[in-house]
Motif scaffolding. Structure first.
Motif, PDB file in Angstrom:
ATOM      1  N   GLN A 287       0.846  -1.195   0.000  1.00  0.00           N
ATOM      2  CA  GLN A 287       0.000   0.000   0.000  1.00  0.00           C
ATOM      3  C   GLN A 287       0.888   1.254   0.000  1.00  0.00           C
ATOM      4  OE1 GLN A 287      -2.624   0.274   3.393  1.00  0.00           O
ATOM      5  NE2 GLN A 287      -4.317   0.919   2.086  1.00  0.00           N
ATOM      6  N   TYR A 288       1.950   1.226   0.780  1.00  0.00           N
ATOM      7  CA  TYR A 288       2.896   2.346   0.816  1.00  0.00           C
ATOM      8  C   TYR A 288       3.560   2.524  -0.542  1.00  0.00           C
ATOM      9  CZ  TYR A 288       7.120   5.008   1.861  1.00  0.00           C
ATOM     10  OH  TYR A 288       8.117   5.937   1.838  1.00  0.00           O
TER      11      TYR A 288
ATOM     12  N   GLU B 207       2.431   1.666  -3.412  1.00  0.00           N
ATOM     13  CA  GLU B 207       1.435   2.199  -4.349  1.00  0.00           C
ATOM     14  C   GLU B 207       1.239   3.699  -4.132  1.00  0.00           C
ATOM     15  OE1 GLU B 207      -2.965   1.109  -6.010  1.00  0.00           O
ATOM     16  OE2 GLU B 207      -2.685   1.048  -3.833  1.00  0.00           O
ATOM     17  N   ALA B 208       1.176   4.117  -2.871  1.00  0.00           N
ATOM     18  CA  ALA B 208       1.014   5.545  -2.564  1.00  0.00           C
ATOM     19  C   ALA B 208       2.204   6.350  -3.086  1.00  0.00           C
ATOM     20  CB  ALA B 208       0.849   5.745  -1.060  1.00  0.00           C
ATOM     21  N   GLU B 209       3.396   5.802  -2.924  1.00  0.00           N
ATOM     22  CA  GLU B 209       4.590   6.497  -3.429  1.00  0.00           C
ATOM     23  C   GLU B 209       4.561   6.580  -4.950  1.00  0.00           C
ATOM     24  OE1 GLU B 209       7.118   8.097  -1.703  1.00  0.00           O
ATOM     25  OE2 GLU B 209       5.672   7.790  -0.088  1.00  0.00           O
TER      26      GLU B 209
ATOM     27  N   LYS C 257       2.194   9.281  -5.891  1.00  0.00           N
ATOM     28  CA  LYS C 257       2.805  10.600  -5.660  1.00  0.00           C
ATOM     29  C   LYS C 257       3.729  10.960  -6.820  1.00  0.00           C
ATOM     30  CE  LYS C 257       2.846  10.568  -0.611  1.00  0.00           C
ATOM     31  NZ  LYS C 257       3.709  10.492   0.586  1.00  0.00           N
TER      32      LYS C 257
END
Length: 139
Positions: free
Chosen positions: A104-105, A107-109, A112
């Motif tokens: 999930q992290y 994917e978030a990066e 961004k």
């Protein structure tokens, strides 16, 4: 927004939910085993020792106590086994949760980075449009 990690995040989420279900089932089975153990103890305490009678009555009473103690030992083993399963399910859920959060992290990066790239391209196109407008006005 769709990234290369989106499918992995969905997969890890499903995996985590399955681990949660297994933990729930293990806790449910543990509760059932504890209740069975409690019932076994109640039955043991309900057995009465005969105060009089012939030897067969005393032997039957002793056999009843012995059998109930055997049932209690069996239920104790079942409770211990279920405790082990609950611990294993908790560990599996913990590991699954860590994996899910990791992807999930990532994917978030990735999102961004995509947004930052889009903003840079938008800024360039706006700068270019402003430059074209300025050039056309100055001529």
């Amino acid at each position: 927004m769709h990234t290369r990690f989106t499918q992995l995040v969905k997969y890890k989420n499903n995996e985590m939910q399955q681990c949660e279900q297994k933990l729930f089932q293990a806790n449910s089975e543990l509760l059932k085993a504890k209740e069975a153990l409690q019932r076994s103890y109640k039955l043991l305490y309900a057995l009465e020792v005969p105060q009089e009678g012939d030897i067969t009555v005393f032997l039957q009473s002793r056999l009843s106590f012995s059998m109930q103690q055997s049932v209690i030992r069996s239920h104790l083993q079942q409770v211990q086994f279920q405790n082990t399963l609950v611990k294993q399910a908790k560990e599996a859920l913990k590991a699954s949760l860590i994996e899910y959060e990791k992807f999930q992290y990532l994917e978030a990066e990735q999102i961004k980075k995509i947004i930052k790239k889009q903003k840079m391209e938008e800024s360039k196109s706006l700068d270019e449009a402003a430059l074209q407008t300025f050039i056309s006005r100055s001529q």
